[in-house]
Write an enzyme that holds these catalytic residues in place. Structure first.
Site, short mmCIF file in Angstrom:
data_model
loop_
_atom_site.label_atom_id
_atom_site.label_comp_id
_atom_site.label_asym_id
_atom_site.label_seq_id
_atom_site.Cartn_x
_atom_site.Cartn_y
_atom_site.Cartn_z
N ASP A 149 15.31 59.14 45.64
CA ASP A 149 14.14 58.77 44.55
C ASP A 149 14.76 57.29 44.42
O ASP A 149 15.39 56.53 44.82
CB ASP A 149 14.74 59.39 43.17
CG ASP A 149 13.27 59.80 42.49
OD1 ASP A 149 12.72 58.89 42.21
OD2 ASP A 149 12.75 60.89 42.62
N HIS A 189 8.41 56.08 44.26
CA HIS A 189 9.83 56.55 44.01
C HIS A 189 10.65 55.85 45.00
O HIS A 189 11.51 56.73 45.67
CB HIS A 189 10.03 58.22 43.91
CG HIS A 189 9.44 58.73 42.60
ND1 HIS A 189 10.24 58.51 41.50
CD2 HIS A 189 8.19 59.49 42.33
CE1 HIS A 189 9.33 59.14 40.71
NE2 HIS A 189 8.17 59.80 40.98
N GLU A 230 3.16 60.24 41.85
CA GLU A 230 3.47 59.30 40.75
C GLU A 230 3.58 57.82 41.49
O GLU A 230 4.44 56.98 41.38
CB GLU A 230 4.76 59.36 40.11
CG GLU A 230 4.57 60.60 39.14
CD GLU A 230 5.65 61.13 38.24
OE1 GLU A 230 5.74 61.37 37.13
OE2 GLU A 230 7.01 60.64 38.57
#
Length: 796
Positions: free
Chosen positions: A201, A253, A317
């Site tokens: 991440d 990410h 995202e």
């Protein structure tokens, strides 16, 4: 015809014979509840330290030794040595066919368990059913008044869903190998079968790559798993019937990738290790061939370590600002007729899917990867909810649910338990007839971070009483439950939302409303106004029976922004058992009172038999906070207090500028489970007393707890004054003391059916409202059973 009955082995030890237990009615200490439970005869099989186990049909390796060790822990015995060849075993396990030791998505986990006077017989088609059946048997072993025994029972069992997972985030805060193995033991005990390992991440890269070594050298702070360690996790999980699905997040990410290999990114940088939480900008460049060479190498390394058929690519995202600000990427989109960033991500995923296919892997990703250009072999994991998942299923794609199963968020176990995988319809609740009278209200609920939650709700008075529905902005319509007018101008109802169990308490004044939304245990102020017409809403997306076959199950998620290894078990257990039951057991297993009874039993069993550390970790944290003193005062204080629910704690840290990797997780809140079982009991006792003022048992139970809290105040204040890390909870201690005194008074008042005048009622309500405020990231949850008592004293 056999009758459905309830009985309590846990509390009475009585064993009834000749009954079939319907799924929701069983009180054996089992969780998840099996598909079918029968009590063919009265009695129980007594066992002693001569117990033996025999396995035929497959080689389960060290499993028999593990089971014997656990039985020894559960009983306190030293078991006598078992011969290599057992002729008359206490527990006889017969496996129909030998299969590969690595579990597969279609592994047969069914089993049949029979306990009778002649012993225990466990039969299964494969090793995986035998593993599941042994967990059930271990839960049945009880130390009773006279001996240790297993009740006579016949169980036929198989899971409702094939994909029953747990996501563990090892990135935001690193999780040592021993802690991961312990969670795998817990997963096996709960019959969860997919370990979703979040390995990369923005804040770190935890996967040791031979091909791109700068990833762990520059972007891990030295905290990563070697390939040998990851293989050890796969082996350990497989022995317990658990698949391991790794997640490497792409194309977003990706801050950790940017630190190690900035040339792969969509903007030149410079980049440094990301320490803050949130959605961040670094994103891989989908137009560079070097990006796909990187992906190919990483997938190849993963495939050599993790044998599972699925590989998770994240995909959620994606901040597309770097794509939009890069002229070369914009030209590439125009040349390839890619209309927007979603189309560009779909292009990236198509390329990535071909790489996965090369290594014989199927793609799993979050909602954002869903695109009609991708093959139906992909699997969508939904954090956006049942509507998104329903749309996936209706269009022929496979899906699993995580919304409502986020265990990093403090929520009540009942909320997770009610969260079904299959989207539910409205059943005509919003269909109005001429006999109905409807009133609609808009609302706005500001949050501590992000935009306000807005929408409308409608309450309908019909011939059968009140019903209603709510329309959150951007989401489908939901039915509301438990509508109640507390007075002529004050209303409440409940609805499960993506935020948690949501209970508005609103006062009507001049066609406007004010009050709060209770999200779990935490109040958020809300306001709104009367609407002239009932709003049109979006119906929920409900797949038909055939399309529902595309719903493979779900995963609990444990993101680690607010979790470090020393409190890992506190956050996960025992709530994960409630999620596991929703994924394993029949859909009609819905009795929350029964669930809480069994959850309490499995909570204790899991610490002894499995070795989970939810209670040990709490005592360790309390010992640190007590600073050499007794932890008893903190244990008693914790009975009244819970961590603030939903994302309240994260948002408070954000407001304070502490939303980052180095914020110490050393508060009193960090040592608390999501739910106080003492407050849960207080709620039940308060409701019973209100319904029956002569219920002296409930009244005495309430008085006992409140008296204990009062007596605890001096010791709790002394501890709070001795450690700066507890200083902020001094007001909490003082308010718990005042609430205890108030609880004693209200209990006596309700018991003698007394009432309060309006002035005194308002004064007490104001005290409760003040005590309900979030303080140092905790909430005094004891406020709510006191409100139940208070409302019973109102003059009608």
């Amino acid at each position: 015809m056999l009758k459905t009955v309830r009985y309590s082995l846990l509390t009475t030890g009585l064993l009834l014979s000749g009954y079939t237990l319907a799924s929701p009615a069983g009180d054996l200490p089992l969780m998840p509840w099996p598909a079918q439970v029968e009590r063919p005869a009265q009695g129980a099989l007594a066992i002693d330290n001569r117990l033996t186990i025999r396995v035929a049909g497959d080689d389960l390796g060290p499993a028999v030794g593990r089971w014997r060790e656990r039985i020894a822990r559960q009983t306190g015995w030293v078991l006598m040595p078992q011969a290599s060849e057992v002729t008359s075993p206490t527990i006889d396990i017969a496996i129909a066919r030998s299969v590969a030791a690595i579990p597969r998505p279609d592994s047969d986990e069914s089993y049949r368990l029979t306990v009778s006077a002649s012993g225990v017989k466990l039969t299964a088609n494969t090793r995986f059913g035998a593993l599941r059946g042994m967990e059930t048997l271990l839960q049945l072993i009880q130390n009773g008044p006279e001996n240790t025994a297993i009740p006579y029972v016949s169980i036929t069992d198989a899971p409702r869903f094939p994909w029953r997972g747990l996501l563990l985030d090892s990135v935001r805060h690193f999780m040592p190998l021993e802690d991961i193995k312990r969670q795998l033991d817990g997963m096996a005990a709960a019959k969860l079968n997919v370990f979703h390992w979040h390995l990369t991440d923005d804040q770190g890269w935890r996967f040791a790559s031979n091909r791109y070594p700068k990833l762990q050298q520059l972007a891990s702070d030295g905290q990563f798993y070697t390939q040998a360690q990851m293989k050890e996790v796969v082996r350990y999980a497989a022995e317990r019937g658990i698949r391991v699905v790794p997640e490497i997040d792409m194309p977003g990410h990706a801050s950790a990738i940017a630190v190690a290999y900035p040339e792969l990114m969509s903007a030149p940088g410079p980049y440094e290790m990301e320490r803050h939480w949130g959605v961040l900008k670094p994103v891989l460049d989908p137009t560079k061939e070097a990006t796909y060479a990187f992906a190919d190498a990483i997938v190849g390394e993963l495939a050599a370590i993790f044998p599972d058929a699925y590989l998770h690519i994240g995909g959620d995202e994606v901040d597309d600002s770097q794509w939009k600000n890069n002229p070369a990427i914009q030209r590439f989109m125009q040349q390839n007729a890619l209309a927007d960033s979603h189309a560009l991500q779909a292009y990236f995923n198509r390329r990535l899917e071909r790489i996965l296919e090369k290594y014989h892997r199927q793609m799993v990703g979050w909602d954002e990867i869903y695109h009609p250009d991708l093959p139906k072999s992909i699997l969508i994991q939904s954090w956006q909810g049942q509507d998104a998942l329903g749309e996936v299923a209706k269009n022929g794609y496979k899906g699993i649910l995580s919304t409502g199963f986020y265990l990093d968020q403090p929520q009540y176990a009942a909320y997770h338990y009610r969260n079904d995988i299959v989207p539910q319809g409205l059943n005509g609740v919003d269909t109005l007839s001429d006999a109905d009278s409807a009133q609609s209200w808009s609302f706005s609920m500001p949050r501590l971070k992000g935009s306000p939650v807005e929408g409308s709700f409608t309450l309908v008075k019909g011939e059968d009483g009140w019903r209603g529905f709510i329309d959150f902005k951007g989401k489908s319509r939901r039915a509301v439950q438990n509508i109640e007018w507390l007075s002529d101008d004050q209303m409440t109802f409940s609805v499960d939302t993506w935020m948690g169990e949501t209970r508005p308490l609103l006062t009507v004044s001049n066609d406007s409303i004010s009050g709060y939304f209770l999200i779990g245990n935490t109040r958020y102020p809300a306001s709104g106004k009367r609407l002239e017409a009932v709003p049109t809403g979006t119906p929920p997306v409900v797949p038909d029976a055939e399309q529902q076959k595309n719903l493979l199950g779900g995963e609990a998620a444990l993101w680690a922004e607010n979790i470090v290894a020393p409190v890992l078990d506190i956050r996960l257990w025992p709530r994960a058992f409630a999620v596991a039951e929703r994924l394993w057991s029949a859909q009609d297993v819905q009795d929350t009172d029964n669930m809480y009874q069994r959850l309490q039993a499995v909570d204790g069993w899991s610490t002894v038999s499995v070795g989970l550390q939810q209670h040990t970790q709490q005592l360790q944290q309390f010992a640190r906070l007590a600073n050499g003193g007794s932890t008893l005062a903190l244990q008693i204080l914790a009975q009244a207090v819970e961590p603030a629910h939903y994302y309240t704690r994260q948002h408070l840290k954000f407001q304070a500028g502490n939303y980052h990797q180095f914020e110490p997780l050393n508060r009193f809140a960090d040592a608390l489970p999501a739910e106080s079982m003492t407050v849960h009991s207080l709620n039940r006792w308060a409701e019973r007393l209100v319904s029956d003022a002569e219920d002296t048992e409930s009244a005495d139970a309430l008085r006992h707890v409140f008296t204990r809290w009062q007596s605890n105040t001096p010791d709790a204040l002394a501890l709070a004054g001795a450690n700066y890390q507890l200083a902020a909870i001094k007001p909490v201690v003082a308010q718990v003391d005042k609430l205890a005194a108030l609880g004693l008074r209200l209990t006596d008042l309700v018991a003698r059916q007394g009432t309060l005048d309006d002035k005194e009622y308002a004064s007490i309500q104001a005290q409760l409202d003040e005590a309900a405020k979030t303080q140092d990231e905790v909430v005094i949850a004891a406020v709510y059973p006191l409100e139940t008592l208070l409302r019973a004293t109102r003059i009608e």
